[in-house]
Design a protein around this motif. Structure first.
Motif, PDB file in Angstrom:
ATOM      1  N   VAL A 105      -5.026  25.889  26.232  1.00 32.57           N
ATOM      2  CA  VAL A 105      -5.600  27.087  26.262  1.00 32.57           C
ATOM      3  C   VAL A 105      -6.660  27.122  25.254  1.00 32.57           C
ATOM      4  O   VAL A 105      -6.563  26.798  24.104  1.00 32.57           O
ATOM      5  N   GLU A 106      -7.827  27.664  25.422  1.00 36.90           N
ATOM      6  CA  GLU A 106      -9.079  27.660  24.707  1.00 36.90           C
ATOM      7  C   GLU A 106      -9.386  29.205  24.586  1.00 36.90           C
ATOM      8  O   GLU A 106      -9.503  29.907  25.536  1.00 36.90           O
ATOM      9  N   LEU A 107      -9.166  29.678  23.380  1.00 36.22           N
ATOM     10  CA  LEU A 107      -9.368  31.286  23.110  1.00 36.22           C
ATOM     11  C   LEU A 107     -10.822  31.722  22.275  1.00 36.22           C
ATOM     12  O   LEU A 107     -11.252  30.569  21.732  1.00 36.22           O
ATOM     13  N   PRO A 108     -11.156  32.752  22.357  1.00 36.83           N
ATOM     14  CA  PRO A 108     -12.528  33.106  21.954  1.00 36.83           C
ATOM     15  C   PRO A 108     -12.100  33.205  20.186  1.00 36.83           C
ATOM     16  O   PRO A 108     -11.064  33.321  20.080  1.00 36.83           O
ATOM     17  N   GLU A 109     -13.249  33.314  19.597  1.00 41.75           N
ATOM     18  CA  GLU A 109     -13.260  33.587  18.283  1.00 41.75           C
ATOM     19  C   GLU A 109     -12.921  35.168  18.017  1.00 41.75           C
ATOM     20  O   GLU A 109     -13.324  35.964  18.733  1.00 41.75           O
ATOM     21  N   ILE A 110     -12.257  35.441  17.104  1.00 39.00           N
ATOM     22  CA  ILE A 110     -12.036  36.852  16.472  1.00 39.00           C
ATOM     23  C   ILE A 110     -13.578  37.437  16.372  1.00 39.00           C
ATOM     24  O   ILE A 110     -14.225  37.024  15.844  1.00 39.00           O
ATOM     25  N   ASP A 111     -13.631  38.893  16.609  1.00 44.10           N
ATOM     26  CA  ASP A 111     -14.709  39.625  16.660  1.00 44.10           C
ATOM     27  C   ASP A 111     -15.937  39.163  17.590  1.00 44.10           C
ATOM     28  O   ASP A 111     -17.099  39.868  17.808  1.00 44.10           O
ATOM     29  N   HIS A 112     -15.393  38.326  18.508  1.00 46.73           N
ATOM     30  CA  HIS A 112     -16.382  38.032  19.802  1.00 46.73           C
ATOM     31  C   HIS A 112     -16.702  39.249  20.488  1.00 46.73           C
ATOM     32  O   HIS A 112     -15.335  39.848  21.043  1.00 46.73           O
ATOM     33  N   GLU A 113     -17.619  39.905  20.923  1.00 43.63           N
ATOM     34  CA  GLU A 113     -17.880  40.886  21.668  1.00 43.63           C
ATOM     35  C   GLU A 113     -18.271  40.693  23.159  1.00 43.63           C
ATOM     36  O   GLU A 113     -19.021  39.547  23.193  1.00 43.63           O
ATOM     37  N   MET A 114     -17.491  41.160  24.220  1.00 46.16           N
ATOM     38  CA  MET A 114     -17.522  40.599  25.392  1.00 46.16           C
ATOM     39  C   MET A 114     -17.870  41.919  26.432  1.00 46.16           C
ATOM     40  O   MET A 114     -17.587  42.789  26.173  1.00 46.16           O
ATOM     41  N   GLU A 115     -18.564  41.530  27.508  1.00 43.29           N
ATOM     42  CA  GLU A 115     -18.667  42.364  28.358  1.00 43.29           C
ATOM     43  C   GLU A 115     -17.451  42.157  29.470  1.00 43.29           C
ATOM     44  O   GLU A 115     -16.879  41.028  29.650  1.00 43.29           O
TER      45      GLU A 115
END
Length: 129
Positions: free
Chosen positions: A43-53
């Motif tokens: 599982v590859e997860l995003p970085e903390i504070d990543h803003e996404m739509e």
């Protein structure tokens, strides 16, 4: 039949959302989706504070069958990721609505959660696939 908890909302790409008391939302992949994927191995997860739509591919789940994108069910900012999954991706298969959660998001608008499917709508959706 896949488990569909009654206190969650669901996206058409099989992510679930739980609204937390602090206004954040916890999300992961549904029991139906993990059954379709098979045994998860990464599982590859995003970085903390990543803003996404909403509907943005923001994570990857890889199983013995294939790698699949995880789509943000709502717009917002990642405030926490489930770091335990790095050493135990099988938690998504074993407990998709508990230990297998993927990330917590500070939503841009809590109203976005209401646009997701209810448990009844999601059950009908997966039965029609």
């Amino acid at each position: 039949m896949s488990e569909v908890p009654g206190d969650l909302r669901y996206s058409t790409s099989h992510e679930w959302v739980r609204v937390n008391e602090d206004g954040t939302v916890t999300t992961g992949i549904s029991d139906h989706a993990q059954e379709q994927l098979g045994d998860l191995v990464f599982v590859e997860l995003p970085e903390i504070d990543h803003e996404m739509e909403a509907e943005e591919a923001c994570a990857v789940v890889e199983s013995v069958k294939a790698a699949s994108d995880f789509y943000a069910p709502i717009a917002g900012t990642v405030v926490e990721v489930n770091e335990d999954l790095a050493g135990a991706p099988e938690a998504v298969n074993q407990d998709p609505y508990g230990a297998g959660w993927l990330m917590r998001i500070q939503p841009s608008s809590v109203d976005d959660v209401d646009r997701l499917m209810s448990p009844e709508e999601y059950r009908e959706f997966i039965e029609s696939e």
